[in-house]
Motif scaffolding. Structure first.
Motif, PDB file in Angstrom:
ATOM      1  N   ARG A   1       0.866  -1.171   0.000  1.00  0.00           N
ATOM      2  CA  ARG A   1       0.000   0.000   0.000  1.00  0.00           C
ATOM      3  C   ARG A   1       0.910   1.230   0.000  1.00  0.00           C
ATOM      4  N   LEU A   2       0.685   2.148  -0.939  1.00  0.00           N
ATOM      5  CA  LEU A   2       1.557   3.311  -1.125  1.00  0.00           C
ATOM      6  C   LEU A   2       0.728   4.590  -1.042  1.00  0.00           C
ATOM      7  N   ARG A   3       1.228   5.544  -0.277  1.00  0.00           N
ATOM      8  CA  ARG A   3       0.513   6.798  -0.112  1.00  0.00           C
ATOM      9  C   ARG A   3       0.403   7.511  -1.463  1.00  0.00           C
ATOM     10  N   ALA A   4      -0.762   8.032  -1.794  1.00  0.00           N
ATOM     11  CA  ALA A   4      -0.985   8.713  -3.066  1.00  0.00           C
ATOM     12  C   ALA A   4      -0.033   9.896  -3.221  1.00  0.00           C
ATOM     13  N   GLY A   5       0.518  10.036  -4.420  1.00  0.00           N
ATOM     14  CA  GLY A   5       1.431  11.139  -4.710  1.00  0.00           C
ATOM     15  C   GLY A   5       2.844  10.944  -4.218  1.00  0.00           C
ATOM     16  N   SER A   6       3.215   9.740  -3.809  1.00  0.00           N
ATOM     17  CA  SER A   6       4.561   9.484  -3.309  1.00  0.00           C
ATOM     18  C   SER A   6       5.097   8.191  -3.914  1.00  0.00           C
ATOM     19  N   GLY A   7       6.371   7.925  -3.647  1.00  0.00           N
ATOM     20  CA  GLY A   7       6.974   6.656  -4.047  1.00  0.00           C
ATOM     21  C   GLY A   7       7.016   6.413  -5.542  1.00  0.00           C
ATOM     22  N   TYR A   8       7.426   7.422  -6.309  1.00  0.00           N
ATOM     23  CA  TYR A   8       7.409   7.262  -7.765  1.00  0.00           C
ATOM     24  C   TYR A   8       8.359   6.174  -8.281  1.00  0.00           C
ATOM     25  N   PRO A   9       9.526   5.935  -7.661  1.00  0.00           N
ATOM     26  CA  PRO A   9      10.338   4.798  -8.114  1.00  0.00           C
ATOM     27  C   PRO A   9       9.603   3.466  -7.988  1.00  0.00           C
ATOM     28  N   LEU A  10       8.793   3.328  -6.936  1.00  0.00           N
ATOM     29  CA  LEU A  10       8.001   2.107  -6.781  1.00  0.00           C
ATOM     30  C   LEU A  10       6.905   2.026  -7.837  1.00  0.00           C
ATOM     31  N   ARG A  11       6.310   3.152  -8.136  1.00  0.00           N
ATOM     32  CA  ARG A  11       5.256   3.160  -9.157  1.00  0.00           C
ATOM     33  C   ARG A  11       5.822   2.781 -10.529  1.00  0.00           C
ATOM     34  N   ALA A  12       7.062   3.203 -10.790  1.00  0.00           N
ATOM     35  CA  ALA A  12       7.679   2.873 -12.077  1.00  0.00           C
ATOM     36  C   ALA A  12       7.920   1.380 -12.206  1.00  0.00           C
ATOM     37  N   LYS A  13       8.097   0.679 -11.090  1.00  0.00           N
ATOM     38  CA  LYS A  13       8.350  -0.757 -11.116  1.00  0.00           C
ATOM     39  C   LYS A  13       7.065  -1.582 -11.051  1.00  0.00           C
ATOM     40  N   ALA A  14       5.968  -0.930 -10.749  1.00  0.00           N
ATOM     41  CA  ALA A  14       4.739  -1.657 -10.446  1.00  0.00           C
ATOM     42  C   ALA A  14       4.220  -2.442 -11.645  1.00  0.00           C
ATOM     43  N   VAL A  15       3.762  -3.661 -11.371  1.00  0.00           N
ATOM     44  CA  VAL A  15       3.085  -4.477 -12.388  1.00  0.00           C
ATOM     45  C   VAL A  15       1.652  -4.008 -12.562  1.00  0.00           C
ATOM     46  N   SER A  16       1.028  -3.596 -11.457  1.00  0.00           N
ATOM     47  CA  SER A  16      -0.336  -3.069 -11.508  1.00  0.00           C
ATOM     48  C   SER A  16      -0.527  -2.073 -10.369  1.00  0.00           C
ATOM     49  N   VAL A  17      -1.442  -1.117 -10.570  1.00  0.00           N
ATOM     50  CA  VAL A  17      -1.737  -0.090  -9.564  1.00  0.00           C
ATOM     51  C   VAL A  17      -3.249   0.043  -9.453  1.00  0.00           C
ATOM     52  N   ARG A  18      -3.742   0.028  -8.204  1.00  0.00           N
ATOM     53  CA  ARG A  18      -5.180   0.187  -7.984  1.00  0.00           C
ATOM     54  C   ARG A  18      -5.401   1.341  -7.013  1.00  0.00           C
ATOM     55  N   GLU A  19      -6.161   2.343  -7.447  1.00  0.00           N
ATOM     56  CA  GLU A  19      -6.460   3.488  -6.586  1.00  0.00           C
ATOM     57  C   GLU A  19      -7.569   3.118  -5.600  1.00  0.00           C
ATOM     58  N   ARG A  20      -7.315   3.355  -4.305  1.00  0.00           N
ATOM     59  CA  ARG A  20      -8.280   3.001  -3.276  1.00  0.00           C
ATOM     60  C   ARG A  20      -9.246   4.147  -2.986  1.00  0.00           C
ATOM     61  N   GLY A  21      -8.838   5.389  -3.262  1.00  0.00           N
ATOM     62  CA  GLY A  21      -9.705   6.533  -3.002  1.00  0.00           C
ATOM     63  C   GLY A  21      -9.638   7.069  -1.596  1.00  0.00           C
ATOM     64  N   ASP A  22      -8.778   6.511  -0.733  1.00  0.00           N
ATOM     65  CA  ASP A  22      -8.649   6.984   0.651  1.00  0.00           C
ATOM     66  C   ASP A  22      -7.266   7.577   0.911  1.00  0.00           C
ATOM     67  N   GLY A  23      -6.619   8.031  -0.177  1.00  0.00           N
ATOM     68  CA  GLY A  23      -5.275   8.585  -0.025  1.00  0.00           C
ATOM     69  C   GLY A  23      -4.178   7.564  -0.175  1.00  0.00           C
ATOM     70  N   TRP A  24      -4.573   6.304  -0.468  1.00  0.00           N
ATOM     71  CA  TRP A  24      -3.598   5.222  -0.636  1.00  0.00           C
ATOM     72  C   TRP A  24      -3.878   4.479  -1.939  1.00  0.00           C
ATOM     73  N   ASP A  25      -2.840   3.894  -2.508  1.00  0.00           N
ATOM     74  CA  ASP A  25      -2.951   3.036  -3.689  1.00  0.00           C
ATOM     75  C   ASP A  25      -2.355   1.678  -3.362  1.00  0.00           C
ATOM     76  N   GLU A  26      -2.861   0.653  -4.035  1.00  0.00           N
ATOM     77  CA  GLU A  26      -2.285  -0.687  -3.882  1.00  0.00           C
ATOM     78  C   GLU A  26      -1.485  -1.028  -5.128  1.00  0.00           C
ATOM     79  N   LEU A  27      -0.243  -1.459  -4.914  1.00  0.00           N
ATOM     80  CA  LEU A  27       0.658  -1.767  -6.019  1.00  0.00           C
ATOM     81  C   LEU A  27       1.138  -3.205  -5.928  1.00  0.00           C
ATOM     82  N   GLU A  28       1.229  -3.841  -7.073  1.00  0.00           N
ATOM     83  CA  GLU A  28       1.897  -5.133  -7.172  1.00  0.00           C
ATOM     84  C   GLU A  28       3.268  -4.886  -7.794  1.00  0.00           C
TER      85      GLU A  28
END
Length: 317
Positions: A250-277
Motif C-alpha cells: 500500500r503506497l501513499r498517493a502522490g509518493s513513491g514514484y520509483p516504486l510506481r515505475a516498477k509496479a506491475v499493476s496499480v489500484r487506486e483506493r480513493g482513501d489517499g492510498w494506492d495498492e501496487l503489485e
C-alpha cells in the motif's frame, strides 16, 4: 614536493629527447637545476636513478650507451618514442565525445577535455567533433559524492580504505575497512564493490551513504580481486530486479514514484492510498524501508516481517 618532482622528470625527459648524442650523468647534472641543488654526489645519484626508473615506467625508452672512454651516457631517441598518427572514424570519435561528456559534473572533466584536445593535435580529423550532439538525449553521470574521487583513485592504485558507512536500516554509521575493486553508476547512484575485511566477504556500498572522509591505508590487498566485478548485477539483485515473485504493498498517493515505475499493476483506493503489485526479490525490504511511513507491506508475510524488523532496528538506534 609532487610538483617539484614532476618538473624534474619533465626536464630530464626533455634533455634526453633533445640530445643527438648520449649525455653523461655529469652533463645532465649541470643541465637540470634540481640536480645542481643536490647536496652531494650520492644524493644526486639516488635522485637520478629514481627519476630514470620513473620515466621508464611511464613509457619513455631510455638507452644506455658506453663511449670509447668507458663513460656511460643516456638518451631517448625520438624514433623509439614516437607514436603512429591517431586515426579515428566517425563512430570512434563520437564514442570518445560521449565518454568525455559523462564526466562533465566530475573533477575529471578537465582531464577528459584535455585528452580530446591532444587527440585533435595528434591527427583526429577536424570535421569529427566528439562534442557534437548525437541525439535528443545526452548521457550524464552525476559524481557529486565527496567519496567518489578518493575511491576511484583507491580502486586504480589497489589501496585499502576506511570510511564510515550508514546502512539504510541503521540510525548511526559504522566504520568499514574495505579493499575497493570497482565503481559503477546504476540508476543515478554510485556504488562501490569490494572486500569487507571485517566481515570477510564481498560487499557493495552506496556512495551517498558514506559519511565523512575516505581514508587510505597502507599495505596490499589480502583478498584476490575477481576478474569480473558485477556491481550492477549485485545491486539489481538486491533491488529486486531479478525477482521471480510479486509483493502487494500500500503506497501513499502522490509518493513513491520509483516504486510506481516498477509496479506491475496499480489500484487506486480513493482513501489517499494506492495498492501496487511490484516484483519481489532479495533486498526489496531494505528498499521499502527507505520510503518510511509512505509504504505498508500487505503480502507476503515474510516481506512484511522483514520490513518491520528493519524499522524496529532503526527505532532502537
Amino acid at each position: 614536493m609532487a610538483i617539484a618532482k614532476a618538473e624534474r622528470l619533465m626536464n630530464l625527459a626533455l634533455c634526453l629527447l633533445g640530445t643527438r648524442r648520449p649525455l653523461s650523468k655529469r652533463e645532465l647534472r649541470g643541465s637540470i637545476e634540481a640536480y645542481l641543488e643536490a647536496n652531494n654526489d650520492d644524493s644526486f645519484n639516488r635522485m637520478f636513478e629514481r627519476d630514470k626508473d620513473d620515466l621508464r615506467e611511464l613509457g619513455l625508452v631510455i638507452e644506455t650507451v658506453e663511449n670509447l672512454d668507458g663513460e656511460v651516457g643516456y638518451l631517448a631517441r625520438r624514433d623509439s618514442n614516437h607514436l603512429p598518427p591517431v586515426t579515428l572514424d566517425a563512430e570512434e570519435a563520437a564514442a570518445l565525445g560521449l565518454a568525455a561528456k559523462v564526466w562533465q559534473q566530475a573533477r575529471l572533466a578537465g582531464a577528459a577535455s584535455g585528452a580530446l584536445q591532444k587527440l585533435r593535435a595528434a591527427g583526429m580529423p577536424e570535421d569529427l567533433d566528439p562534442y557534437e550532439s548525437h541525439g535528443a538525449l545526452e548521457p550524464r553521470i552525476p559524481a557529486h559524492e565527496a567519496a567518489f574521487e578518493p575511491l576511484m583513485l583507491a580502486c586504480r592504485d589497489r589501496r585499502p580504505v576506511v570510511f564510515d558507512y550508514r546502512k539504510a536500516t541503521a540510525a548511526r554509521p559504522e566504520q568499514r575497512h574495505v579493499e575497493p575493486w570497482a565503481l559503477e553508476c546504476w540508476r543515478g547512484h554510485w556504488y562501490l564493490a569490494g572486500w569487507d575485511r571485517d566481515r570477510e566477504a564481498e560487499r557493495v556500498f552506496r556512495l551517498s551513504r558514506i559519511t565523512g572522509k575516505v581514508r587510505s591505508r597502507a599495505g596490499q590487498f589480502k583478498a584476490p580481486v575477481p576478474d569480473v566485478v558485477t556491481v550492477r548485477e549485485t545491486v539489481a539483485g538486491w533491488a529486486g530486479e531479478t525477482a521471480d515473485r510479486s509483493a502487494l504493498i500500500r503506497l501513499r498517493a502522490g509518493s513513491g514514484y520509483p516504486l510506481r515505475a516498477k509496479a506491475v499493476s496499480v489500484r487506486e483506493r480513493g482513501d489517499g492510498w494506492d495498492e501496487l503489485e511490484i516484483p519481489y526479490g532479495h533486498g526489496l525490504d531494505a528498499w521499502l524501508v527507505e520510503f518510511g511511513p509512505d509504504v505498508v507491506v500487505l503480502e507476503p508475510a515474510e516481506l512484511r516481517a522483514d520490513v518491520v524488523d528493519r524499522l524496529r532496528a532503526v527505532a532502537k538506534g
